[in-house]
Design a protein around this motif. Structure first.
Motif, PDB file in Angstrom:
ATOM      1  N   ARG A 114      34.293 -12.632 -13.501  1.00 40.13           N
ATOM      2  CA  ARG A 114      33.722 -12.009 -12.304  1.00 40.13           C
ATOM      3  C   ARG A 114      32.535 -11.121 -12.677  1.00 40.13           C
ATOM      4  O   ARG A 114      31.502 -11.126 -12.011  1.00 40.13           O
ATOM      5  N   THR A 115      32.666 -10.388 -13.765  1.00 36.99           N
ATOM      6  CA  THR A 115      31.588  -9.510 -14.221  1.00 36.99           C
ATOM      7  C   THR A 115      30.351 -10.323 -14.588  1.00 36.99           C
ATOM      8  O   THR A 115      29.229  -9.959 -14.219  1.00 36.99           O
ATOM      9  N   VAL A 116      30.552 -11.426 -15.288  1.00 35.22           N
ATOM     10  CA  VAL A 116      29.432 -12.287 -15.670  1.00 35.22           C
ATOM     11  C   VAL A 116      28.755 -12.851 -14.423  1.00 35.22           C
ATOM     12  O   VAL A 116      27.520 -12.863 -14.313  1.00 35.22           O
ATOM     13  N   MET A 117      29.575 -13.295 -13.465  1.00 36.85           N
ATOM     14  CA  MET A 117      29.003 -13.844 -12.236  1.00 36.85           C
ATOM     15  C   MET A 117      28.246 -12.777 -11.450  1.00 36.85           C
ATOM     16  O   MET A 117      27.176 -13.056 -10.888  1.00 36.85           O
ATOM     17  N   MET A 118      28.774 -11.567 -11.412  1.00 42.78           N
ATOM     18  CA  MET A 118      28.089 -10.486 -10.694  1.00 42.78           C
ATOM     19  C   MET A 118      26.753 -10.167 -11.340  1.00 42.78           C
ATOM     20  O   MET A 118      25.751  -9.920 -10.641  1.00 42.78           O
ATOM     21  N   GLU A 119      26.700 -10.182 -12.659  1.00 46.14           N
ATOM     22  CA  GLU A 119      25.436  -9.926 -13.359  1.00 46.14           C
ATOM     23  C   GLU A 119      24.416 -11.023 -13.047  1.00 46.14           C
ATOM     24  O   GLU A 119      23.236 -10.733 -12.827  1.00 46.14           O
ATOM     25  N   ARG A 120      24.899 -12.268 -13.038  1.00 46.00           N
ATOM     26  CA  ARG A 120      23.988 -13.371 -12.694  1.00 46.00           C
ATOM     27  C   ARG A 120      23.487 -13.208 -11.262  1.00 46.00           C
ATOM     28  O   ARG A 120      22.302 -13.396 -10.979  1.00 46.00           O
ATOM     29  N   ALA A 121      24.401 -12.883 -10.332  1.00 44.42           N
ATOM     30  CA  ALA A 121      24.019 -12.713  -8.926  1.00 44.42           C
ATOM     31  C   ALA A 121      23.007 -11.577  -8.773  1.00 44.42           C
ATOM     32  O   ALA A 121      22.013 -11.712  -8.040  1.00 44.42           O
ATOM     33  N   ARG A 122      23.255 -10.458  -9.480  1.00 47.65           N
ATOM     34  CA  ARG A 122      22.306  -9.336  -9.412  1.00 47.65           C
ATOM     35  C   ARG A 122      20.924  -9.767  -9.907  1.00 47.65           C
ATOM     36  O   ARG A 122      19.900  -9.383  -9.332  1.00 47.65           O
ATOM     37  N   GLY A 123      20.923 -10.547 -10.985  1.00 50.10           N
ATOM     38  CA  GLY A 123      19.648 -11.022 -11.525  1.00 50.10           C
ATOM     39  C   GLY A 123      18.914 -11.902 -10.533  1.00 50.10           C
ATOM     40  O   GLY A 123      17.694 -11.784 -10.371  1.00 50.10           O
ATOM     41  N   VAL A 124      19.648 -12.792  -9.872  1.00 48.45           N
ATOM     42  CA  VAL A 124      19.029 -13.678  -8.877  1.00 48.45           C
ATOM     43  C   VAL A 124      18.539 -12.872  -7.688  1.00 48.45           C
ATOM     44  O   VAL A 124      17.425 -13.077  -7.195  1.00 48.45           O
ATOM     45  N   ILE A 125      19.364 -11.934  -7.209  1.00 55.33           N
ATOM     46  CA  ILE A 125      18.983 -11.106  -6.045  1.00 55.33           C
ATOM     47  C   ILE A 125      17.737 -10.282  -6.362  1.00 55.33           C
ATOM     48  O   ILE A 125      16.836 -10.145  -5.535  1.00 55.33           O
ATOM     49  N   THR A 126      17.678  -9.768  -7.575  1.00 57.88           N
ATOM     50  CA  THR A 126      16.516  -8.981  -7.983  1.00 57.88           C
ATOM     51  C   THR A 126      15.247  -9.835  -7.976  1.00 57.88           C
ATOM     52  O   THR A 126      14.161  -9.345  -7.668  1.00 57.88           O
ATOM     53  N   GLY A 127      15.398 -11.123  -8.267  1.00 53.13           N
ATOM     54  CA  GLY A 127      14.246 -12.020  -8.306  1.00 53.13           C
ATOM     55  C   GLY A 127      13.828 -12.566  -6.951  1.00 53.13           C
ATOM     56  O   GLY A 127      12.823 -13.265  -6.858  1.00 53.13           O
ATOM     57  N   LEU A 128      14.590 -12.279  -5.895  1.00 51.11           N
ATOM     58  CA  LEU A 128      14.235 -12.762  -4.547  1.00 51.11           C
ATOM     59  C   LEU A 128      13.005 -12.025  -4.017  1.00 51.11           C
ATOM     60  O   LEU A 128      12.740 -10.890  -4.410  1.00 51.11           O
ATOM     61  N   PRO A 129      12.302 -12.664  -3.077  1.00 49.79           N
ATOM     62  CA  PRO A 129      11.212 -11.942  -2.402  1.00 49.79           C
ATOM     63  C   PRO A 129      11.781 -10.699  -1.712  1.00 49.79           C
ATOM     64  O   PRO A 129      12.942 -10.670  -1.301  1.00 49.79           O
ATOM     65  N   ALA A 130      10.981  -9.678  -1.580  1.00 50.10           N
ATOM     66  CA  ALA A 130      11.426  -8.377  -1.062  1.00 50.10           C
ATOM     67  C   ALA A 130      12.108  -8.488   0.298  1.00 50.10           C
ATOM     68  O   ALA A 130      13.137  -7.841   0.539  1.00 50.10           O
ATOM     69  N   GLU A 131      11.573  -9.339   1.214  1.00 52.93           N
ATOM     70  CA  GLU A 131      12.174  -9.446   2.548  1.00 52.93           C
ATOM     71  C   GLU A 131      13.576 -10.039   2.479  1.00 52.93           C
ATOM     72  O   GLU A 131      14.492  -9.591   3.169  1.00 52.93           O
ATOM     73  N   GLN A 132      13.756 -11.079   1.646  1.00 51.21           N
ATOM     74  CA  GLN A 132      15.073 -11.709   1.503  1.00 51.21           C
ATOM     75  C   GLN A 132      16.061 -10.755   0.815  1.00 51.21           C
ATOM     76  O   GLN A 132      17.214 -10.653   1.211  1.00 51.21           O
ATOM     77  N   ARG A 133      15.590 -10.093  -0.221  1.00 46.54           N
ATOM     78  CA  ARG A 133      16.460  -9.158  -0.954  1.00 46.54           C
ATOM     79  C   ARG A 133      16.952  -8.057  -0.016  1.00 46.54           C
ATOM     80  O   ARG A 133      18.123  -7.703  -0.015  1.00 46.54           O
ATOM     81  N   LYS A 134      16.056  -7.540   0.805  1.00 43.90           N
ATOM     82  CA  LYS A 134      16.394  -6.431   1.704  1.00 43.90           C
ATOM     83  C   LYS A 134      17.471  -6.853   2.707  1.00 43.90           C
ATOM     84  O   LYS A 134      18.464  -6.157   2.899  1.00 43.90           O
ATOM     85  N   VAL A 135      17.329  -8.040   3.318  1.00 46.11           N
ATOM     86  CA  VAL A 135      18.315  -8.455   4.317  1.00 46.11           C
ATOM     87  C   VAL A 135      19.649  -8.834   3.680  1.00 46.11           C
ATOM     88  O   VAL A 135      20.708  -8.582   4.248  1.00 46.11           O
ATOM     89  N   ILE A 136      19.624  -9.425   2.493  1.00 45.40           N
ATOM     90  CA  ILE A 136      20.877  -9.755   1.779  1.00 45.40           C
ATOM     91  C   ILE A 136      21.627  -8.474   1.448  1.00 45.40           C
ATOM     92  O   ILE A 136      22.847  -8.381   1.620  1.00 45.40           O
ATOM     93  N   GLU A 137      20.937  -7.482   0.927  1.00 43.24           N
ATOM     94  CA  GLU A 137      21.574  -6.213   0.583  1.00 43.24           C
ATOM     95  C   GLU A 137      22.164  -5.551   1.818  1.00 43.24           C
ATOM     96  O   GLU A 137      23.275  -5.023   1.775  1.00 43.24           O
ATOM     97  N   MET A 138      21.432  -5.584   2.908  1.00 49.27           N
ATOM     98  CA  MET A 138      21.932  -4.960   4.144  1.00 49.27           C
ATOM     99  C   MET A 138      23.159  -5.705   4.680  1.00 49.27           C
ATOM    100  O   MET A 138      24.120  -5.092   5.127  1.00 49.27           O
ATOM    101  N   ALA A 139      23.137  -7.025   4.574  1.00 48.74           N
ATOM    102  CA  ALA A 139      24.242  -7.824   5.108  1.00 48.74           C
ATOM    103  C   ALA A 139      25.489  -7.727   4.225  1.00 48.74           C
ATOM    104  O   ALA A 139      26.595  -7.525   4.729  1.00 48.74           O
TER     105      ALA A 139
END
Length: 177
Positions: A114-139
């Motif tokens: 789970r920790t490894v998957m969360m790190e991968r997800a954080r890395g992908v989320i960080t690489g998203l365009p700002a608008e997508q990252r913002k709405v994903i974080e809010m949701a």
């Protein structure tokens, strides 16, 4: 002649290198030494090792026995007991560390995965365009609904839904890779 007098004579003969005297001492006391060692160690091979060590000590240093402290048989029994206890203390655990199972209320493998998957997800989320990252974080991190996000950002509801869906597709694709 008493055995203690005879033992003293035999030990002096051993000091001079008399193998026959050593054989007599061995025949007389080897059963006692072996049985004491076996009782402590519960391992015939280890008991034989203790027996050999003790009689090698007598052969090399027969003067290590002091007759004023008691009989040779008693001394050998005490030495056998002490050497056997020392042997037990030196033993390494017979179970390999890899073979020992530890009970844990946690499934460490799942937690690690789970920790490894969360790190991968954080890395992908960080690489998203700002608008997508913002709405994903809010949701997902703030727990807001699509309508609430649209209201807070001022974006149309359809745009918020499209951004979330696009971000989730990127995330899914990255996690499956």
């Amino acid at each position: 002649m008493t055995p203690s007098n005879d033992d003293g004579i035999l030990l002096r003969a051993i000091q001079r290198g008399d193998e026959g005297a050593m054989a007599t001492i061995f025949d007389r006391y080897s059963r006692v030494v072996y049985s004491v060692a076996l009782r402590v160690l519960r391992d015939p091979a280890a008991a034989e090792d203790v027996l050999q060590d003790i009689f090698m000590q007598i052969w090399r240093k027969p003067e290590s026995f002091v007759s004023t402290r008691g009989s040779l048989g008693g001394w050998l029994a005490v030495v056998a007991r002490n050497r056997s206890i020392d042997s037990l203390r030196r033993r390494k655990p017979s179970d390999s560390v890899e073979d020992i199972v530890l009970a844990s209320p946690f499934n460490l493998a799942e937690d690690s995965e789970r920790t490894v998957m969360m790190e991968r997800a954080r890395g992908v989320i960080t690489g998203l365009p700002a608008e997508q990252r913002k709405v994903i974080e809010m949701a997902f991190f703030d727990g807001l609904t699509h309508s609430e996000i649209a209201e807070l950002t001022g974006d149309p509801l359809g745009t918020v839904k499209t951004r979330i869906r696009s971000a989730l597709l990127v995330l899914r694709k990255a996690m499956q890779a």
